[in-house]
Design a protein around this motif. Structure first.
Motif, PDB file in Angstrom:
ATOM      1  N   GLY A 172       0.816  -1.204   0.000  1.00  0.00           N
ATOM      2  CA  GLY A 172       0.000   0.000   0.000  1.00  0.00           C
ATOM      3  C   GLY A 172       0.849   1.252   0.000  1.00  0.00           C
ATOM      4  N   GLY A 173       0.180   2.387  -0.089  1.00  0.00           N
ATOM      5  CA  GLY A 173       0.890   3.655  -0.081  1.00  0.00           C
ATOM      6  C   GLY A 173      -0.007   4.788  -0.493  1.00  0.00           C
ATOM      7  N   LEU A 174       0.634   5.933  -0.713  1.00  0.00           N
ATOM      8  CA  LEU A 174      -0.070   7.129  -1.160  1.00  0.00           C
ATOM      9  C   LEU A 174       0.160   7.300  -2.662  1.00  0.00           C
ATOM     10  N   VAL A 175      -0.913   7.453  -3.400  1.00  0.00           N
ATOM     11  CA  VAL A 175      -0.808   7.576  -4.850  1.00  0.00           C
ATOM     12  C   VAL A 175      -1.825   8.585  -5.346  1.00  0.00           C
ATOM     13  N   GLN A 176      -1.521   9.231  -6.444  1.00  0.00           N
ATOM     14  CA  GLN A 176      -2.473  10.174  -7.037  1.00  0.00           C
ATOM     15  C   GLN A 176      -3.545   9.432  -7.811  1.00  0.00           C
ATOM     16  N   ALA A 177      -4.681  10.064  -7.949  1.00  0.00           N
ATOM     17  CA  ALA A 177      -5.759   9.478  -8.749  1.00  0.00           C
ATOM     18  C   ALA A 177      -5.233   9.143 -10.135  1.00  0.00           C
ATOM     19  N   GLY A 178      -5.608   7.965 -10.623  1.00  0.00           N
ATOM     20  CA  GLY A 178      -5.133   7.493 -11.916  1.00  0.00           C
ATOM     21  C   GLY A 178      -3.898   6.623 -11.817  1.00  0.00           C
ATOM     22  N   GLY A 179      -3.297   6.578 -10.655  1.00  0.00           N
ATOM     23  CA  GLY A 179      -2.095   5.783 -10.454  1.00  0.00           C
ATOM     24  C   GLY A 179      -2.387   4.315 -10.198  1.00  0.00           C
ATOM     25  N   SER A 180      -1.313   3.562  -9.943  1.00  0.00           N
ATOM     26  CA  SER A 180      -1.426   2.114  -9.753  1.00  0.00           C
ATOM     27  C   SER A 180      -0.635   1.667  -8.525  1.00  0.00           C
ATOM     28  N   LEU A 181      -1.089   0.576  -7.951  1.00  0.00           N
ATOM     29  CA  LEU A 181      -0.384  -0.097  -6.870  1.00  0.00           C
ATOM     30  C   LEU A 181      -0.596  -1.598  -7.023  1.00  0.00           C
ATOM     31  N   ARG A 182       0.347  -2.379  -6.520  1.00  0.00           N
ATOM     32  CA  ARG A 182       0.157  -3.827  -6.460  1.00  0.00           C
ATOM     33  C   ARG A 182       0.322  -4.270  -5.018  1.00  0.00           C
ATOM     34  N   LEU A 183      -0.725  -4.875  -4.497  1.00  0.00           N
ATOM     35  CA  LEU A 183      -0.715  -5.380  -3.141  1.00  0.00           C
ATOM     36  C   LEU A 183      -0.336  -6.857  -3.142  1.00  0.00           C
ATOM     37  N   SER A 184       0.321  -7.273  -2.051  1.00  0.00           N
ATOM     38  CA  SER A 184       0.691  -8.676  -1.883  1.00  0.00           C
ATOM     39  C   SER A 184       0.169  -9.189  -0.553  1.00  0.00           C
ATOM     40  N   CYS A 185      -0.140 -10.463  -0.529  1.00  0.00           N
ATOM     41  CA  CYS A 185      -0.643 -11.114   0.688  1.00  0.00           C
ATOM     42  C   CYS A 185       0.088 -12.438   0.826  1.00  0.00           C
ATOM     43  N   ALA A 186       0.763 -12.630   1.935  1.00  0.00           N
ATOM     44  CA  ALA A 186       1.526 -13.850   2.169  1.00  0.00           C
ATOM     45  C   ALA A 186       1.514 -14.173   3.660  1.00  0.00           C
ATOM     46  N   LYS A 205       4.628 -19.456  -4.463  1.00  0.00           N
ATOM     47  CA  LYS A 205       5.061 -18.514  -3.432  1.00  0.00           C
ATOM     48  C   LYS A 205       4.016 -18.339  -2.341  1.00  0.00           C
ATOM     49  N   ASN A 206       2.893 -19.067  -2.464  1.00  0.00           N
ATOM     50  CA  ASN A 206       1.802 -18.914  -1.495  1.00  0.00           C
ATOM     51  C   ASN A 206       1.467 -17.435  -1.282  1.00  0.00           C
ATOM     52  N   THR A 207       1.312 -16.734  -2.381  1.00  0.00           N
ATOM     53  CA  THR A 207       1.075 -15.295  -2.340  1.00  0.00           C
ATOM     54  C   THR A 207      -0.099 -14.936  -3.250  1.00  0.00           C
ATOM     55  N   VAL A 208      -0.931 -14.031  -2.765  1.00  0.00           N
ATOM     56  CA  VAL A 208      -2.036 -13.509  -3.551  1.00  0.00           C
ATOM     57  C   VAL A 208      -1.764 -12.029  -3.815  1.00  0.00           C
ATOM     58  N   TYR A 209      -2.076 -11.594  -5.021  1.00  0.00           N
ATOM     59  CA  TYR A 209      -1.802 -10.213  -5.414  1.00  0.00           C
ATOM     60  C   TYR A 209      -3.098  -9.491  -5.782  1.00  0.00           C
ATOM     61  N   LEU A 210      -3.049  -8.181  -5.665  1.00  0.00           N
ATOM     62  CA  LEU A 210      -4.141  -7.348  -6.167  1.00  0.00           C
ATOM     63  C   LEU A 210      -3.510  -6.199  -6.934  1.00  0.00           C
ATOM     64  N   GLN A 211      -3.623  -6.254  -8.245  1.00  0.00           N
ATOM     65  CA  GLN A 211      -3.139  -5.172  -9.093  1.00  0.00           C
ATOM     66  C   GLN A 211      -4.241  -4.142  -9.209  1.00  0.00           C
ATOM     67  N   MET A 212      -3.943  -2.927  -8.819  1.00  0.00           N
ATOM     68  CA  MET A 212      -4.944  -1.855  -8.813  1.00  0.00           C
ATOM     69  C   MET A 212      -4.498  -0.750  -9.767  1.00  0.00           C
ATOM     70  N   ASN A 213      -5.278  -0.543 -10.803  1.00  0.00           N
ATOM     71  CA  ASN A 213      -4.980   0.483 -11.796  1.00  0.00           C
ATOM     72  C   ASN A 213      -6.058   1.555 -11.783  1.00  0.00           C
ATOM     73  N   ASN A 214      -5.736   2.713 -12.349  1.00  0.00           N
ATOM     74  CA  ASN A 214      -6.686   3.816 -12.427  1.00  0.00           C
ATOM     75  C   ASN A 214      -7.368   4.054 -11.076  1.00  0.00           C
ATOM     76  N   LEU A 215      -6.559   4.183 -10.053  1.00  0.00           N
ATOM     77  CA  LEU A 215      -7.096   4.350  -8.700  1.00  0.00           C
ATOM     78  C   LEU A 215      -7.867   5.651  -8.557  1.00  0.00           C
TER      79      LEU A 215
END
Length: 118
Positions: A9-23, A75-85
């Protein structure tokens, strides 16, 4: 009870992207369903996206076309790619394995904060 760890997670401007991980557990790959949830201030936790053991995905209408859930069983990991936030995506994001009847396999972790500025 096992607690998963969310990150990315983090701080991003509208329209930006982040990728979350869960492990955090070697059992993630064997769960029938894994889901990403979010909780905004003053609101209830809601399901954002889910993925089955076979790879079938679903997403809430509010994020369809923008968010993509995926997993890496090696990797026993789940991701969430978030675009156009959007600012309304601001929330703490969590992952867990739903069992139905408002029950989940894991204890809720700390989550990861996503803040989208306009």
């Amino acid at each position: 009870q096992t607690q998963l760890m969310e990150s990315g997670g983090g701080l991003v401007q509208a329209g930006g992207s982040l990728r979350l991980s869960c492990a955090g557990s070697r059992s993630i790959a064997s769960r029938n369903v894994m889901g990403w949830y979010r909780q905004a201030p003053g609101k209830q936790r809601e399901l954002v996206a889910a993925i089955t053991s076979g790879g079938t995905t679903t997403a809430a209408d509010s994020v369809k076309g923008r968010f993509t859930i995926s997993k890496d069983n090696t990797k026993n990991t789940v991701y969430l790619q978030m675009n156009n936030l959007k600012p309304e995506d601001t929330a703490v994001y969590y992952c867990n394995a739903p069992l139905g009847s408002s029950m989940w396999w894991y204890s809720w972790g700390q989550g990861t904060q996503v803040t989208v500025s306009s």
